[in-house]
Write a protein that holds these residues in place. Structure first.
Motif, PDB file in Angstrom:
ATOM      1  N   ARG A   1     -35.972 -13.482 -41.077  1.00  0.00           N
ATOM      2  CA  ARG A   1     -35.715 -12.452 -42.077  1.00  0.00           C
ATOM      3  C   ARG A   1     -35.839 -13.055 -43.464  1.00  0.00           C
ATOM      4  O   ARG A   1     -35.428 -14.195 -43.691  1.00  0.00           O
ATOM      5  CB  ARG A   1     -34.325 -11.829 -41.885  1.00  0.00           C
TER       6      ARG A   1
ATOM      7  N   MET B   1     -30.282  -7.407 -38.010  1.00  0.00           N
ATOM      8  CA  MET B   1     -31.599  -6.807 -37.814  1.00  0.00           C
ATOM      9  C   MET B   1     -32.110  -7.166 -36.427  1.00  0.00           C
ATOM     10  O   MET B   1     -31.810  -8.256 -35.905  1.00  0.00           O
ATOM     11  CB  MET B   1     -32.576  -7.307 -38.872  1.00  0.00           C
TER      12      MET B   1
ATOM     13  N   ALA C   1     -31.833  -1.774 -37.881  1.00  0.00           N
ATOM     14  CA  ALA C   1     -30.760  -2.379 -38.677  1.00  0.00           C
ATOM     15  C   ALA C   1     -29.433  -1.877 -38.138  1.00  0.00           C
ATOM     16  O   ALA C   1     -29.289  -0.686 -37.824  1.00  0.00           O
ATOM     17  CB  ALA C   1     -30.911  -2.007 -40.144  1.00  0.00           C
TER      18      ALA C   1
ATOM     19  N   THR D   1     -37.406  -7.905 -45.770  1.00  0.00           N
ATOM     20  CA  THR D   1     -38.370  -7.800 -44.674  1.00  0.00           C
ATOM     21  C   THR D   1     -37.928  -8.641 -43.487  1.00  0.00           C
ATOM     22  O   THR D   1     -37.408  -9.746 -43.661  1.00  0.00           O
ATOM     23  CB  THR D   1     -39.767  -8.234 -45.144  1.00  0.00           C
TER      24      THR D   1
ATOM     25  N   LEU E   1     -37.093   1.953 -42.541  1.00  0.00           N
ATOM     26  CA  LEU E   1     -37.751   0.791 -41.956  1.00  0.00           C
ATOM     27  C   LEU E   1     -39.172   1.162 -41.555  1.00  0.00           C
ATOM     28  O   LEU E   1     -39.384   2.191 -40.890  1.00  0.00           O
ATOM     29  CB  LEU E   1     -36.973   0.309 -40.729  1.00  0.00           C
TER      30      LEU E   1
ATOM     31  N   ILE F   1     -31.275  -5.447 -46.774  1.00  0.00           N
ATOM     32  CA  ILE F   1     -30.974  -5.793 -45.384  1.00  0.00           C
ATOM     33  C   ILE F   1     -29.910  -6.884 -45.290  1.00  0.00           C
ATOM     34  O   ILE F   1     -29.487  -7.250 -44.204  1.00  0.00           O
ATOM     35  CB  ILE F   1     -32.238  -6.225 -44.611  1.00  0.00           C
TER      36      ILE F   1
ATOM     37  N   CYS G   1     -38.323  -1.994 -35.140  1.00  0.00           N
ATOM     38  CA  CYS G   1     -37.269  -2.772 -35.766  1.00  0.00           C
ATOM     39  C   CYS G   1     -36.080  -1.856 -36.051  1.00  0.00           C
ATOM     40  O   CYS G   1     -36.229  -0.632 -36.103  1.00  0.00           O
ATOM     41  CB  CYS G   1     -37.738  -3.469 -37.039  1.00  0.00           C
TER      42      CYS G   1
ATOM     43  N   CYS H   1     -41.439  -5.836 -40.719  1.00  0.00           N
ATOM     44  CA  CYS H   1     -40.608  -4.635 -40.856  1.00  0.00           C
ATOM     45  C   CYS H   1     -40.097  -4.615 -42.291  1.00  0.00           C
ATOM     46  O   CYS H   1     -39.228  -5.423 -42.654  1.00  0.00           O
ATOM     47  CB  CYS H   1     -39.458  -4.679 -39.869  1.00  0.00           C
TER      48      CYS H   1
ATOM     49  N   ALA I   1     -38.108  -2.974 -45.298  1.00  0.00           N
ATOM     50  CA  ALA I   1     -36.969  -2.081 -45.486  1.00  0.00           C
ATOM     51  C   ALA I   1     -36.914  -1.582 -46.920  1.00  0.00           C
ATOM     52  O   ALA I   1     -37.292  -2.288 -47.850  1.00  0.00           O
ATOM     53  CB  ALA I   1     -35.677  -2.799 -45.138  1.00  0.00           C
TER      54      ALA I   1
ATOM     55  N   GLU J   1     -42.524  -0.570 -39.732  1.00  0.00           N
ATOM     56  CA  GLU J   1     -43.145  -1.692 -39.034  1.00  0.00           C
ATOM     57  C   GLU J   1     -44.645  -1.719 -39.294  1.00  0.00           C
ATOM     58  O   GLU J   1     -45.274  -0.677 -39.504  1.00  0.00           O
ATOM     59  CB  GLU J   1     -42.910  -1.593 -37.519  1.00  0.00           C
TER      60      GLU J   1
ATOM     61  N   GLY K   1     -36.970   2.060 -37.191  1.00  0.00           N
ATOM     62  CA  GLY K   1     -38.293   2.341 -37.697  1.00  0.00           C
ATOM     63  C   GLY K   1     -39.043   3.249 -36.742  1.00  0.00           C
ATOM     64  O   GLY K   1     -38.535   3.604 -35.671  1.00  0.00           O
TER      65      GLY K   1
END
Length: 125
Positions: free
Chosen positions: A72, A34, A98, A78, A4, A29, A96, A22, A24, A6, A116
């Protein structure tokens, strides 16, 4: 593994707005709830907003409700955080993450599988 990254932080005057992203990589994701978190100097990490991967349900902490919006884009892999009416007390490093499970649990208990590196947001008065 999910990586991740940011972006979008910076120096903003009070009352201004920012949009954090953010991005990924590694895995989609779609499989994860998230969330956005922040940590100010000398303070504990705080869960701000967490969004489900199943039904889009979104949790917001009381401190940001009404000013922050999370979205999201699974196709772009993202996560976004729109921050409006910024205040000096919003100054922090924003992260951020997950994870799995309910968004409220993720945010309130600061639980995530992947994090992140963070982006700095500084709000001047």
């Amino acid at each position: 593994q999910v990586q991740l990254v940011e972006s979008g932080g910076g120096l903003v005057q009070a009352g201004g707005s920012l949009r954090l992203s953010c991005a990924a990589s590694g895995r989609t994701i779609r499989s994860y709830a998230m969330g956005w978190f922040r940590q100010a100097p000398g303070k504990e990490r705080e869960g701000l907003s967490c969004i489900s991967n199943r039904n889009g349900n979104t949790y917001f902490s009381d401190s940001v409700k009404g000013r922050f919006t999370t979205s999201r884009d699974n196709a772009k892999n993202t996560l976004y955080l729109q921050i409006n009416n910024l205040k000096p007390e919003d100054t922090a490093v924003y992260y951020c993450a997950a994870g799995l499970g309910r968004p409220q649990t993720m945010c309130e208990d600061i639980i995530a599988l992947y994090w992140g590196q963070g982006t700095q947001v500084t709000v001047s008065s």
